[in-house]
Design an enzyme around this catalytic site. Sequence first.
Site, PDB file in Angstrom:
ATOM      1  N   TYR A 183       0.824  -1.215   0.000  1.00 13.14           N
ATOM      2  CA  TYR A 183       0.000   0.000   0.000  1.00 13.14           C
ATOM      3  C   TYR A 183       0.855   1.261   0.000  1.00 13.14           C
ATOM      4  CZ  TYR A 183      -4.727  -1.810   0.894  1.00 13.14           C
ATOM      5  OH  TYR A 183      -5.962  -2.398   0.788  1.00 13.14           O
ATOM      6  N   LYS A 196       2.601 -15.498   2.289  1.00 15.87           N
ATOM      7  CA  LYS A 196       2.845 -16.226   1.032  1.00 15.87           C
ATOM      8  C   LYS A 196       4.340 -16.516   0.995  1.00 15.87           C
ATOM      9  CE  LYS A 196       1.450 -17.796  -2.999  1.00 15.87           C
ATOM     10  NZ  LYS A 196       0.558 -18.963  -3.139  1.00 15.87           N
ATOM     11  N   ASP A 236      -3.457 -18.269  -0.005  1.00 21.77           N
ATOM     12  CA  ASP A 236      -4.441 -18.933  -0.877  1.00 21.77           C
ATOM     13  C   ASP A 236      -5.166 -20.040  -0.115  1.00 21.77           C
ATOM     14  OD1 ASP A 236      -1.980 -20.202  -0.794  1.00 21.77           O
ATOM     15  OD2 ASP A 236      -1.971 -20.811  -2.899  1.00 21.77           O
ATOM     16  N   ASP A 251      -6.575  -6.869   4.022  1.00 25.49           N
ATOM     17  CA  ASP A 251      -7.686  -6.190   3.367  1.00 25.49           C
ATOM     18  C   ASP A 251      -8.622  -7.220   2.733  1.00 25.49           C
ATOM     19  OD1 ASP A 251      -9.164  -4.013   2.245  1.00 25.49           O
ATOM     20  OD2 ASP A 251      -8.159  -4.386   0.323  1.00 25.49           O
ATOM     21  N   ASP A 296     -12.576  -8.714   4.242  1.00 22.60           N
ATOM     22  CA  ASP A 296     -13.851  -8.658   3.514  1.00 22.60           C
ATOM     23  C   ASP A 296     -14.420 -10.067   3.357  1.00 22.60           C
ATOM     24  OD1 ASP A 296     -13.609  -5.906   3.159  1.00 22.60           O
ATOM     25  OD2 ASP A 296     -14.320  -5.988   1.079  1.00 22.60           O
TER      26      ASP A 296
HETATM   27  C1  IPM Z   1     -10.371  -0.933   4.072  1.00 19.75           C
HETATM   28  C2  IPM Z   1     -10.601  -0.282   2.745  1.00 19.75           C
HETATM   29  C3  IPM Z   1      -9.415   0.607   2.409  1.00 19.75           C
HETATM   30  C4  IPM Z   1      -8.199  -0.286   2.328  1.00 19.75           C
HETATM   31  C5  IPM Z   1      -9.577   1.475   1.154  1.00 19.75           C
HETATM   32  C6  IPM Z   1     -10.811   2.326   1.211  1.00 19.75           C
HETATM   33  C7  IPM Z   1      -8.358   2.306   0.885  1.00 19.75           C
HETATM   34  O1  IPM Z   1     -10.833  -1.244   1.767  1.00 19.75           O
HETATM   35  O2  IPM Z   1     -10.243  -0.194   5.062  1.00 19.75           O
HETATM   36  O3  IPM Z   1     -10.334  -2.156   4.140  1.00 19.75           O
HETATM   37  O4  IPM Z   1      -7.930  -0.880   1.273  1.00 19.75           O
HETATM   38  O5  IPM Z   1      -7.495  -0.404   3.329  1.00 19.75           O
HETATM   39 MG    MG Z   2     -10.980  -3.223   2.520  1.00 20.76          MG
END
Ligand code: IPM
Ligand code: MG
Length: 370
Positions: free
Chosen positions: A142, A189, A221, A245, A249
Amino acid sequence: MKKRIAVLPGDGIGPEVTKQAKKVLGVIADRFGHDFEYKKGLVGAIAIEETGDPLPKETLETCLEADAILFGAIGDPKYDNNPNAKVRPEQGLLRLRKELGLYANIRPVKTYDSLVDRSPLKRIHVEGTDLVIYRELAGGIYFGDKGRSEDGESAYDHCTYSVKEIEQIAKLAFEAAQSRRKKLTLIDKANVLETSRLWRQTVQVIAQNYPDVEVEYLFVDNAAMQIILRPNQFDVILTENMFGDIISDESSVITGSIGLLPSASIGEKTSLFEPIHGSYPQAAGKDIANPIATILSVAMMLEHFGLYEEAELINTNIDFMIRKGLVTQDLHSRNFISCSKVGDALSLLLDQNISDVRFENMFEGKLPVI
Ligand code: IPM
Ligand code: MG
């Protein structure tokens, strides 16, 4: 207790969900005699529109002076579909994380019994899932060098990690494991990436200081697969920025809605509390977004202030509301209430005796008090 809270509502549904979270904080302040002072700041696409900068100087100053930051969401499709945009809303959040040295992002994932059937996974796999992700937040791909070749035909994003960066978050994750079920999974990884090998090596050294914690290493993975197959095998997950990240999710849908997951980002300066969901622009202004993730983030903020009883009260009442079906439409497609009603109902619950509340009224658009 007196605390200054910087409120950064941001884009999309951000302003709606932070408004409900502030409502809840107000009730907690009244009930427990606290004094929370709020100062608003611009961030994201709205900040670009108004100032040309996704993180204006005043917003950063407000955050640095505050005791905690309540963050909504950022992002706008206008920028997502324009790869040539020079300024992007996300830069606001990324710069904020960097400036505040927020190296640890803590994302708990817990299933609610009454929502198990909403999960895309089968009940037997979901039941009992209670994990927490420790995602490194201020380094890795990042924040590495990025750019294009002169002819624009190639691009790069460098991923770098130092032992120090890994150590500081790893220690927090081990401490969390010690106070939980004493299991830590490092996701990397290491069969391909040098940075992952440094993670593994560093974690192996730190692990010696925590002999009571069982450590497991998984390639990302395989981990992505295991989270779907058997999420309840995990306790504390430790991982780098990008993997964290993605994995967070993925983990969030296990609970039935991404709208339920809070997070805390801690580090060198002011800590930040935000829902893990994005700005959900399609829902903006419709009063349909789920404010629970933001309200639970506020509960994490209260814990951070050492206000455990207050945090616990919010958590139990949210449990209660979910059990009663007082939820937004992402959790119940027929009987649901609006975003602001979730905030109203929770405020009433926090304010008075549960037995005085008539939830049936809520679905008819009335307030749930006798
Ligand atoms: C998160 C979001 C952020 C990230 C974005 C909005 C930059 O997806 O906080 O998980 O990738 O960290
Ligand atoms: Mg995110």
